[in-house]
Enzyme design. Structure first.
Site, PDB file in Angstrom:
ATOM      1  CB  THR A 171      47.848  40.612  -0.477  1.00 24.26           C
ATOM      2  OG1 THR A 171      47.817  42.033  -0.307  1.00 24.26           O
ATOM      3  CG2 THR A 171      48.434  40.287  -1.843  1.00 24.26           C
ATOM      4  CG  ASN A 269      50.533  54.215  -2.088  1.00 23.96           C
ATOM      5  OD1 ASN A 269      50.500  53.158  -1.462  1.00 23.96           O
ATOM      6  ND2 ASN A 269      50.662  54.252  -3.402  1.00 23.96           N
ATOM      7  CG  ASP A 314      54.344  53.615  -0.580  1.00 19.96           C
ATOM      8  OD1 ASP A 314      53.137  53.423  -0.755  1.00 19.96           O
ATOM      9  OD2 ASP A 314      55.155  52.699  -0.372  1.00 19.96           O
ATOM     10  CB  CYS A 613      59.610  37.687  -5.929  1.00 16.21           C
ATOM     11  SG  CYS A 613      57.893  38.143  -6.247  1.00 16.21           S
ATOM     12  CG  HIS A 614      63.540  35.881  -7.422  1.00 15.93           C
ATOM     13  ND1 HIS A 614      63.509  34.553  -7.046  1.00 15.93           N
ATOM     14  CD2 HIS A 614      62.606  36.011  -8.397  1.00 15.93           C
ATOM     15  CE1 HIS A 614      62.617  33.913  -7.772  1.00 15.93           C
ATOM     16  NE2 HIS A 614      62.037  34.769  -8.600  1.00 15.93           N
ATOM     17  CG  MET A 653      58.483  31.674 -11.928  1.00 17.86           C
ATOM     18  SD  MET A 653      59.345  33.134 -11.310  1.00 17.86           S
ATOM     19  CE  MET A 653      59.821  33.903 -12.857  1.00 17.86           C
TER      20      MET A 653
END
Length: 702
Positions: A171, A269, A314, A613-614, A653
């Site tokens: 990413t 991490n 983290d 995500c949602h 999705m």
């Protein structure tokens, strides 16, 4: 204007390149005119351009906008070279547009979702791209590094840089280091992943070198006992810890030091977070949560500075690595400025890796200070939640500063940080003695859920100006929501930043006074960039919010009607955005009967698989649909075709083919239950606050 200095710097860079090799194909980016990589012209998220300044920024206006249709995420930093703006949306769908008009020149879709499989369950899309030698570079969620012809969008080369079968994904932005392009990856939260970076030849795509950030299986060639660096790192881990992968992924920022021909990489991490699992005997666990200096030509290790020895919270060192020249004690020093998740602002000598100074820039309680003699933190007695009992720790895993870009202005000599102030409850997971990666898991980090009733206050955010020499705040502007947007500084003594509330703002760099605002009609998390096209300075930003919404309101940004856009501004711009569309109503079928038992089972599944995500409890920030408003969950057959059969994979999705019919039904009933709750609330502030509090409790770190 001071543009002449920038042009001379660009000419010097061209001459230096010519001295070492034959000129590359394509336009050479000119520092001060162009913005060719994530870090900007000098790895400071700063441009010397000053055509737009404190005196005239009030005349800044919209020149053009481009509506995005390429998947859920549009929080990437664009690049601009020679009058063309390049940007990535969704899963690395690359666009080239004319900087002055917004006219689309070409579009390239790498078809990443179709190849990504389970990796789509973890990642959101790309955060940045790079330009060099007439090519545009991007990583993809399925692990490819791709080079495109900048003029045509044609594929120049593509390499698979990670194992398609593991949990890793890309990413972060590629980084240009001389004649090489360097790429890392993420995924350490989702499986047994071992961090590394790989450098490729810009012209051919041939691998030049690879550097692993943590030890691996001693029996394998990529962890040769003869490698003194890996041998040094292995001494700081328990034997056998490599079975968990280790983590230490380079998932976000790096920096190229042209002065020293080095690439600095920031590592993440551990895998899992909790060191009691990963390395129960203790140890620093090199090179987790560290900045590592490598020779850009060979990948040879030079030095490291570990921000969090034995990392367990983290806390990443994968945040921005800014390069600066500072007068410290009457002597000019080449330094790194770093504001990682753990809440301390670090000034580090670039030549040696030695700590110069470090101070807290937000509330911190895991450590009292950083010892400058040793460079190590002085941890508090409760920092590692002794006995595995619940402890409230500041900052949270979201971080005092997360992936949103900070900036440094050599004019004001201030760093500008999108700062967060929030906490998390840390305790051991109940399965600690028998911990392991489980089939179908999303995140299993060895940290337990907060006890019922242990609800933390909502987080806060601010734009913070920090003096790195004095190690203190120069000014602070409180902002809306728990997170805020990336930052760009300019030679016009301006700071440009978007925020969760949709406002793109220009602040006076020396005082923090807001001088100009524009309502983008969407949250802005991405960093703006500024550049010249012709004789005109432009500012471009991508407006698309991907985190939790900006407040306790329900709804937040509506995935279905809120437009995700690229917006470009210049002095005298007169364009306007169309009025925002109405919010999609909550979907409901009065004949549907919610089964409380099924909804209860679906609640845990939603938190494990869907909330990333949602949004927690369905409170989506807008980059993915608010499922309470979606039509598919009203019909079990349609819902199954999306979840199990992958009907919407091309739209970003993921497919969940391992979910059983009973589990899909549980998710349906939970979503319907949440929709009924929202309908009953009627949008009252009290109900909204209650729902937001529950969302934070369920998934405080997402």
């Amino acid at each position: 204007m001071r543009l002449g200095v920038a042009v001379l710097a660009g000419a010097a860079a061209i001459a230096a390149f010519a001295a070492g090799s034959s000129p590359p194909a394509g336009a050479l980016p000119v520092p001060g005119r162009d913005w060719a990589g994530f870090g900007g012209p000098a790895e400071q998220h700063y441009s010397p351009l000053d055509q737009i300044d404190e005196g005239n920024v009030g005349r800044l206006g919209l020149v053009w906008s481009h509506d995005i249709d390429g998947g859920p995420n549009a929080a990437s930093a664009p690049v601009a070279v020679d009058g063309v703006v390049y940007f990535a949306v969704g899963y690395s769908v690359i666009h080239a547009v004319d900087a002055a008009t917004g006219k689309l020149l070409w579009r390239y879709d790498p078809q990443a979702p179709q190849r990504a499989g389970r990796k789509m369950r973890s990642a959101w899309g790309i955060r940045g791209i790079a330009y060099a030698q007439g090519r545009i570079f991007t990583g993809t969620i399925d692990g490819r590094l791709i080079a495109l012809d900048a003029k045509t969008g044609a594929l120049a080369w593509s390499v698979q840089t990670i194992d398609p079968g593991d949990a890793a994904y890309i990413t972060g932005a590629p980084w240009i280091a001389g004649n090489k392009v360097v790429i890392g990856f993420g995924g350490g939260d989702f499986g047994p992943v071992r961090g590394r970076v790989t450098a490729y030849d810009i012209a051919s795509g041939k691998e030049a070198w690879r550097f692993y950030t943590v030890p691996g299986d001693p029996a394998k060639p990529d962890h040769a006992a003869s490698d003194p660096v890996m041998a040094m790192a292995a001494k700081t881990w328990d034997k056998g810890s490599w079975r968990w992968g280790g983590g230490g992924t380079v998932w976000n920022a790096m920096a190229y030091d042209a002065k020293l021909d080095r690439i600095y990489i920031g590592t993440g991490n551990g895998t899992p977070w909790n060191r009691k699992i990963r390395s129960p005997g203790g140890g620093d666990n090199l090179f987790l949560c560290a900045i590592i200096a490598l020779d850009a030509k060979t990948g040879r290790y030079i030095w490291h500075y570990q921000v969090n020895p034995g990392e367990t919270w983290d806390y990443n060192a994968a945040m921005d690595i800014e390069l600066a020249e500072l007068d410290i004690g009457g002597r000019m020093r080449s330094v790194i400025l770093h504001a990682p998740k753990n809440g301390f602002f670090y000034v580090i000598d670039r030549l040696t890796g030695k700590l110069i100074s470090a101070e807290k820039f937000v509330p911190v309680n895991w450590a009292t200070r950083i010892d400058t003699a040793s460079g190590r933190p002085v941890e508090t007695p409760w920092a590692r939640f002794p006995g595995g009992k619940p402890v409230v720790i500041f900052p949270s895993p979201v971080g005092a500063h997360s992936a949103e870009a900070m900036a440094y202005s050599p004019r004001t000599r201030l760093a500008y940080i999108p700062a967060n102030d929030q906490a998390r409850v840390y305790l051991d997971a109940p399965d600690l003695p028998a911990w392991g990666f489980k089939p179908g898991q999303v995140i299993n980090n060895g940290i337990g859920a907060a006890p019922p009733g242990m609800v933390l206050p909502p987080g806060k955010s601010a734009l913070l100006a920090w003096d790195p020499v004095a190690q203190k705040a120069a000014w602070r502007v409180p902002q809306t929501g728990q997170r805020t947007g990336g930052i760009t500084a300019t030679g016009g003594d301006l700071i440009f930043q978007g925020q969760a509330n949709g406002q793109l703002t220009a602040f006076a760099a020396r005082t923090g006074k807001p001088l100009w605002r524009f309502d983008t009609q969407n949250g802005v998390q991405a960093q703006p960039i500024t550049y010249m096209a012709g004789n005109r300075q432009y500012l471009t930003v991508m407006a698309s919010w991907r985190a939790m919404g900006p407040s306790g309101r329900v709804p937040e940004y509506d995935y279905y009607t809120t437009r995700r856009r690229v917006l470009t501004f210049s002095l005298g711009g007169k364009a306007v955005l169309p009025p925002p569309a109405p919010v999609t109503p909550i979907a409901d079928d009065p004949a549907f009967r919610v089964d409380p038992a099924l909804a209860a089972a679906g609640k845990g599944l939603f938190a494990a698989h869907c909330a990333i995500c949602h949004g927690p409890a369905g409170n989506s920030g807008g980059a993915a649909p608010d499922l309470r408003r979606a039509g598919a969950p009203l019909n079990l057959e349609a819902f199954t075709s999306v979840l199990h059969d992958g009907l919407l994979v091309e739209r970003g999705m993921p497919r969940f083919e391992d979910l059983s019919p009973a589990e899909i039904a549980g998710l349906q009933h939970y979503i319907r239950q949440q929709a009924r709750t929202a309908l009953a609330a009627g949008g009252s502030p009290q109900a909204a606050a209650r729902i937001a509090q529950e969302a934070r409790r369920l998934h405080a770190d997402q």
